[in-house]
Design an enzyme around this catalytic site. Structure first.
Site: not given
Length: 623
Positions: A322, A516, A520
């Site tokens: 990410d 994080d 996610d």
């Protein structure tokens, strides 16, 4: 050394002295010799004999205690008093060494993870009272004095200090904290007095979760550990049956062909193979290697939830990251203000900050922080937030619209195209275009080296997935050296992208996703390996992940991969070394080429070498 270990050591010394003494004294009478050597044998081996008997009673016959008991008792019955006692003596030396090595590994990990707080200070009538951290509720104000551990996660309401976070992150550099900063449990307060308002109960705090992860990591065994468990289950009975056949079949064949049976010779060979076949080196060293690897990773601020994940990490060839909060800080800052000629940059920033004054979006917060002055909300009215577009409001009687290009298009206002990369906030006042503000998420200082480290560790492809705009995403990807970038994705789109990569990769290759945020969590669960940022990451992401990076440093991903590969190398070395030596000695023992002393080396010697090799997994030095 523990009390139990000291007791075993004293038994070893007493037994060794007696064996040496009885070897030096010439004794012709076999009954007297038997009685004398029985003393050191029982001193050193009574517990092994007891465990062997209990194993037979409980139906768990085929273990190392049974093998040692059968081999040594058989040797003594056949008159091999010195060999029988020596086998038990050296076996106990090996067991003591193994116990010490395992204990040292546990102490090393305990020292690294010595973060469990014994108490929390609560101020009552001006006096500090120590209470159990489990009894502290959310919203309670606790006091942490210099030298004490922060017992529970919270926010500093008064005081400033320096915190030692090395037990959590593996980093020796202290962290400065001031009033308003969030702090996590397990840190050590080095200087000032802190008053902290707790935001979690102890059971949900960082320190509690870390301890739970480490304590339960042994529950999730790797394929190598499961293989050794299954191997020992069939291997031990097989060698016992083989030894029995070796003791009976050759003498019977000798009798049938008219030769002397020579029972004692073949029984001694059978007993020798039993000593050689003891699987201690494998059964002990393999779990110890993984235990050491997990401990070594924790010392670097990487928490691995099980040896199965440590093993899978060594096969990682695809890393999907990410962007926000993983490769970038997740902290938006105003990087450029470009006002039209009829307005100053300061006035444009003030207008945008007032328009966004009621929003808690990260972009709104960054505009207000860049403005840096108190906002008089009485100047703002008729605030209307347009999802996915921006916000409209009336400020000092003027109609202000602030948002992205979609908002400008919707309002039919022509806008300028920025020459620099960043998240665009365009501003219009009473229908006239006033200018734009660029906001950028700051790239983490070591993100570029983290990507380079992954490629050096043998990762084939690094992919970045983000919900950010394509120009911003491509600029970050280009700066960091990411191989593939996918932008403007919703959480569900990230899962789809990971699903595609999972089907495209090789069967023995693993894919890791690093994230994080709470959005996610689904993709962390779907990937072969989920890696979460622990210090700033959401609880949902940490729960869904298999590996947690405690200091939010993406460079630790490559470190974790290298630790896992070192651990696996040690595991494979021990498996090959132990099996080659044992099978070679088994064959030589069956034909009478090696005696009981060689058998001691094949068992105890191999175990000591394997355990020594396994302890190397505890240490990992960055190159």
């Amino acid at each position: 050394m523990s009390k139990k270990q000291k007791k075993v050591l004293s038994r070893i010394l007493v037994s060794a002295v007696l064996v040496l003494l009885f070897c030096l004294i010439p004794v012709e009478n076999q009954y007297l010799k038997f009685a004398l050597f029985l003393i050191p044998y029982l001193i050193i081996g009574y517990d092994i004999l007891r465990k062997a008997v209990l194993g037979i009673v409980n139906g768990q016959v085929f273990d190392e205690n049974f093998l040692m008991a059968l081999a040594t008792v058989g040797a003594i019955i056949l008159g091999e008093y010195i060999e029988g006692t020596a086998v038990m003596l050296f076996y106990q030396i090996g067991e003591l060494f193994q116990s010490y090595a395992v204990g040292k590994s546990r102490r090393n990990i305990s020292a690294l993870m010595d973060i469990r707080p014994d108490y929390a200070n609560i101020e009552i009538d001006g006096e500090l009272e120590q209470v159990d951290p489990d009894d502290v509720e959310i919203g309670t104000v606790i006091v942490v004095q210099p030298g004490e551990k922060v017992p529970i996660d919270g926010v500093i309401i008064s005081g400033n200090s320096t915190l030692n976070t090395s037990a959590l992150t593996g980093e020796s550099l202290p962290r400065e904290v001031i009033e308003g900063d969030a702090v996590i449990s397990g840190c050590v307060n080095l200087s000032g007095l802190l008053r902290i308002e707790t935001t979690k109960v102890f059971g949900e705090s960082t320190v509690s979760k870390i301890l739970d992860l480490v304590e339960n990591s042994s529950m999730k065994k790797s394929k190598s550990e499961n293989f050794i468990t299954r191997f020992a289950r069939y291997y031990t009975p097989a060698v016992c049956i083989g030894a029995l056949v070796l003791a009976i079949l050759p003498p019977i064949i000798n009798l049938l062909i008219g030769n002397p049976a020579d029972w004692s010779q073949w029984i001694i060979r059978a007993l020798t193979t039993l000593v050689i076949s003891c699987p201690c080196a494998l059964v002990i060293s393999i779990p110890l290697s993984f235990f050491g690897g997990i401990g070594g990773a924790s010392s670097k601020g990487v928490l691995v939830k099980g040896s199965n994940y440590l093993e899978a990490l060594s096969q990682t060839k695809y890393v999907v990251c990410d962007k926000t909060g993983t490769l970038t800080k997740g902290v938006f800052e105003v990087t450029h203000v470009e006002a039209e000629t009829w307005l100053s940059n300061e006035e444009l920033l003030e207008t945008a900050a007032y328009a966004e004054s009621y929003s808690n979006h990260p972009i709104s917060r960054s505009l207000k922080e860049a403005y840096g002055k108190p906002i008089d909300t009485s100047r703002v009215s008729e605030v209307e937030e347009r999802s996915g577009h921006g916000v409209s409001a009336v400020i000092d009687g003027k109609k202000v619209s602030a948002g992205n290009t979609k908002l400008m298009k919707m309002l039919g206002i022509s806008y300028a195209a920025p020459q620099k990369i960043g998240t665009e906030v365009h501003v219009a006042i009473d229908g006239n275009y006033a200018g734009y503000i660029l906001i950028s998420d700051i790239v983490k200082p070591n993100a570029k080296s983290a990507i380079a480290g992954l490629k050096a560790a043998g990762v084939k492809q690094v992919v970045m997935l983000t919900g950010d705009t394509k120009p911003v995403a491509e600029a970050v990807a280009s700066e960091l050296g990411v191989d593939v970038v996918k932008s403007e994705l919703l959480p569900a789109d990230k899962v789809t992208e990971v699903e595609y990569l999972l089907t495209a990769k090789g069967t023995k290759e693993k894919l890791a996703f690093v994230g994080d945020g709470i959005n996610d969590a689904p993709v962390l669960s779907r990937a072969d390996l989920g890696i979460a940022m622990g210090a700033l990451g959401s609880d949902a992401a940490i729960e869904a992940a298999d590996i947690v990076l405690m200091d939010d440093d993406p460079a630790k991903i490559a470190t974790a991969i290298n630790i896992s590969r070192k651990t696996l190398r040690i595991v494979h070395q021990n498996i090959v070394f132990a099996l080659v030596i044992k099978f070679a000695c088994l064959g030589l023992g069956a034909i009478g080429f090696v005696n009981m002393w060689w058998a001691i080396f094949a068992d105890v010697g191999v175990m000591i070498i394997a355990v020594l090799n396994a302890t190397r997994a505890l240490k990992y030095n960055e190159k």
